[in-house]
Design a protein around this motif. Structure first.
Motif, PDB file in Angstrom:
ATOM      1  N   GLY A  34      15.526   6.098  63.477  1.00 60.16           N
ATOM      2  CA  GLY A  34      15.763   6.061  64.891  1.00 60.16           C
ATOM      3  C   GLY A  34      15.747   7.397  65.516  1.00 60.16           C
ATOM      4  N   VAL A  35      16.439   8.139  64.991  1.00 59.93           N
ATOM      5  CA  VAL A  35      16.608   9.605  65.398  1.00 59.93           C
ATOM      6  C   VAL A  35      15.087  10.435  65.825  1.00 59.93           C
ATOM      7  N   ALA A  36      14.463  10.245  64.524  1.00 61.24           N
ATOM      8  CA  ALA A  36      13.029  10.729  64.278  1.00 61.24           C
ATOM      9  C   ALA A  36      12.090  10.127  65.495  1.00 61.24           C
ATOM     10  N   ARG A  37      12.258   8.844  65.863  1.00 63.49           N
ATOM     11  CA  ARG A  37      11.399   8.127  66.735  1.00 63.49           C
ATOM     12  C   ARG A  37      11.741   8.639  68.230  1.00 63.49           C
ATOM     13  N   GLN A  38      13.217   8.735  68.259  1.00 62.71           N
ATOM     14  CA  GLN A  38      13.747   8.973  69.831  1.00 62.71           C
ATOM     15  C   GLN A  38      14.887   9.886  69.658  1.00 62.71           C
ATOM     16  N   PRO A  39      14.712  11.178  69.534  1.00 61.23           N
ATOM     17  CA  PRO A  39      15.777  12.274  69.441  1.00 61.23           C
ATOM     18  C   PRO A  39      16.725  12.140  70.395  1.00 61.23           C
ATOM     19  N   GLU A  40      16.514  11.894  71.690  1.00 62.88           N
ATOM     20  CA  GLU A  40      17.464  11.718  72.759  1.00 62.88           C
ATOM     21  C   GLU A  40      18.368  10.415  72.457  1.00 62.88           C
ATOM     22  N   ALA A  41      18.147   9.456  71.847  1.00 69.99           N
ATOM     23  CA  ALA A  41      18.900   8.610  71.708  1.00 69.99           C
ATOM     24  C   ALA A  41      20.090   8.891  70.354  1.00 69.99           C
ATOM     25  N   GLN A  42      20.271  10.051  69.919  1.00 72.98           N
ATOM     26  CA  GLN A  42      21.127  10.456  68.781  1.00 72.98           C
ATOM     27  C   GLN A  42      22.563  10.174  69.094  1.00 72.98           C
ATOM     28  N   GLY A  43      22.801  10.443  70.107  1.00 70.93           N
ATOM     29  CA  GLY A  43      24.545  10.307  70.470  1.00 70.93           C
ATOM     30  C   GLY A  43      24.920   8.816  70.380  1.00 70.93           C
ATOM     31  N   ARG A  44      23.812   7.886  70.992  1.00 70.33           N
ATOM     32  CA  ARG A  44      24.252   6.326  70.913  1.00 70.33           C
ATOM     33  C   ARG A  44      24.136   5.766  69.343  1.00 70.33           C
ATOM     34  N   LEU A  45      23.092   6.363  68.905  1.00 70.03           N
ATOM     35  CA  LEU A  45      22.822   5.845  67.461  1.00 70.03           C
ATOM     36  C   LEU A  45      23.647   6.333  66.528  1.00 70.03           C
ATOM     37  N   GLN A  46      24.222   7.665  66.935  1.00 71.57           N
ATOM     38  CA  GLN A  46      25.176   7.892  65.688  1.00 71.57           C
ATOM     39  C   GLN A  46      26.672   7.192  65.670  1.00 71.57           C
ATOM     40  N   THR A  47      26.999   6.962  67.114  1.00 67.08           N
ATOM     41  CA  THR A  47      28.198   6.119  67.025  1.00 67.08           C
ATOM     42  C   THR A  47      28.071   4.752  66.300  1.00 67.08           C
ATOM     43  N   ILE A  48      26.709   4.072  66.496  1.00 67.05           N
ATOM     44  CA  ILE A  48      26.554   2.918  65.769  1.00 67.05           C
ATOM     45  C   ILE A  48      26.480   3.200  64.311  1.00 67.05           C
ATOM     46  N   ALA A  49      25.767   4.304  63.814  1.00 68.23           N
ATOM     47  CA  ALA A  49      25.454   4.147  62.514  1.00 68.23           C
ATOM     48  C   ALA A  49      26.956   4.430  61.766  1.00 68.23           C
ATOM     49  N   ILE A  50      27.762   5.301  62.469  1.00 68.79           N
ATOM     50  CA  ILE A  50      28.997   5.538  61.815  1.00 68.79           C
ATOM     51  C   ILE A  50      29.883   4.268  61.797  1.00 68.79           C
TER      52      ILE A  50
END
Lengths: 274, 69
Positions: free
Chosen positions: B33-49
């Motif tokens: 997800g981060v590779a495809r859309q780096p600007e979404a990292q903040g949201r994705l990190q929360t969900i991933a953790i």
């Protein structure tokens, strides 16, 4: 530390370390009393001393770091600011949101550094015992977190509103409610503190046990079972060193995850009804 | 010469496979997800953790039970 040495009995083979190795003897007078039919110890143990010591050390460090409050920070102040900024930005602002995070940052900040230094004590010579590998100490942290996120939610939404927020999922047909409401209540109110406590406790416990196992096992293979076995023993010690570094990572990660989940729970309690 | 241990630990080792795979999948998806859309990292990190913590809870319940049972 003395109890670790006794777990290897030379006479009849190698006895692997067990949970009993974590029952450190009380320091000072060793009194017992009866409580609900259980024999309780009345004394101070090493983890308790570490707990108090770390609270003092963290306080003194950040007090010293923030004493001058210079415009151009010195070395100490810079380190303090970096640590504070890390918690405030990556856990407070990004998770809780820029509107409410300021109120909860002190709590998250204190929690993070308290847990972090306590975990690092597992790898610092002389201490070499992770404070939170004793379950009781972790339960108190989890109880505090449970109180905080529930009270935050109750204050924001009122008691019934908060229960509705936590237990009634939105976007589901009411026919599913009898099934989902108990599940949501379980997972959001009951299981959260349990997993929060067990995660920190078990990671510290299992990691430290692994280190003891490789250290003592390697020593046994080299000293008691010389010959070809000592090669395996050396290999075990190499693994011991590698796992020590892994442990450093885990100690940081567990403190991070604990506080991150706290922030997420607070954010969930603050969220408007969806 | 004999090395003693508990069979519980073997069971726990087997039980840890599942959460291990699960955590691997979660972080694989996160990296994707981060590779495809780096600007979404903040949201994705929360969900991933959060997903990581939930999957890890299973392994943790396993190790607690391995010692208790």
């Amino acid at each position: 530390m003395s109890s670790i040495a006794t777990s290897v009995t030379r006479a009849d083979g190698f006895t692997p370390p067990g949970p009993g190795d974590f029952n450190l003897p009380p320091i000072g007078p060793d009194k017992t009393f009866e409580f609900l039919g259980q024999e309780m110890f009345l004394g101070v143990t090493k983890p308790m001393i570490q707990l108090v010591l770390v609270a003092g050390v963290v306080f003194l460090f950040f007090w010293a770091a923030s004493r001058k409050r210079a415009m151009v920070p010195g070395r100490l102040q810079f380190i303090g600011e970096q640590g504070y900024g890390f918690v405030r930005n990556s856990m407070g602002r990004d998770i809780i949101g820029s509107k409410d995070f300021a109120r909860y940052t002190p709590y998250l900040f204190a929690l993070f550094f308290f847990i972090l230094i306590n975990n690092f004590l597992a790898s610092i010579p002389f201490f070499q015992f992770p404070t939170f590998s004793r379950a009781g100490l972790v339960y108190s942290l989890a109880a505090m977190s449970w109180l905080v996120y529930n009270l935050v939610g109750i204050r924001k939404h009122g008691f019934l509103g908060y229960l509705k927020l936590m237990c009634v999922p939105s976007g589901v047909s009411p026919a599913m409610y009898p099934l989902l409401i108990p599940l949501e209540f379980m997972s959001n109110i009951l299981v959260r503190p349990v997993t929060l406590a067990l995660r920190l406790f078990c990671n510290m416990f299992a990691g430290h046990m692994l280190l003891i196992l490789f250290a003592l096992g390697g020593e046994y293979l080299i000293v008691e079972m010389a010959g070809a076995y000592s090669v395996v023993g050396v290999l075990a010690w190499v693994l011991f060193i590698v796992i020590s570094f892994l442990e450093l990572l885990i100690q940081f990660l567990q403190a991070y995850v604990f506080v991150l989940l706290n922030a997420m729970y607070i954010q969930g309690s603050l969220a408007d009804e969806h | 010469m004999a090395i003693e241990g508990s069979a519980n630990m073997i069971g726990y080792g087997l039980a840890a496979i599942g959460p291990g795979i699960g955590i691997g999948l979660i972080f694989a998806a996160y990296i994707n997800g981060v590779a495809r859309q780096p600007e979404a990292q903040g949201r994705l990190q929360t969900i991933a953790i959060l997903g990581f913590a939930l999957a890890e809870a299973l392994a943790i319940i396993g190790i607690a039970l391995a010692f208790v049972l």
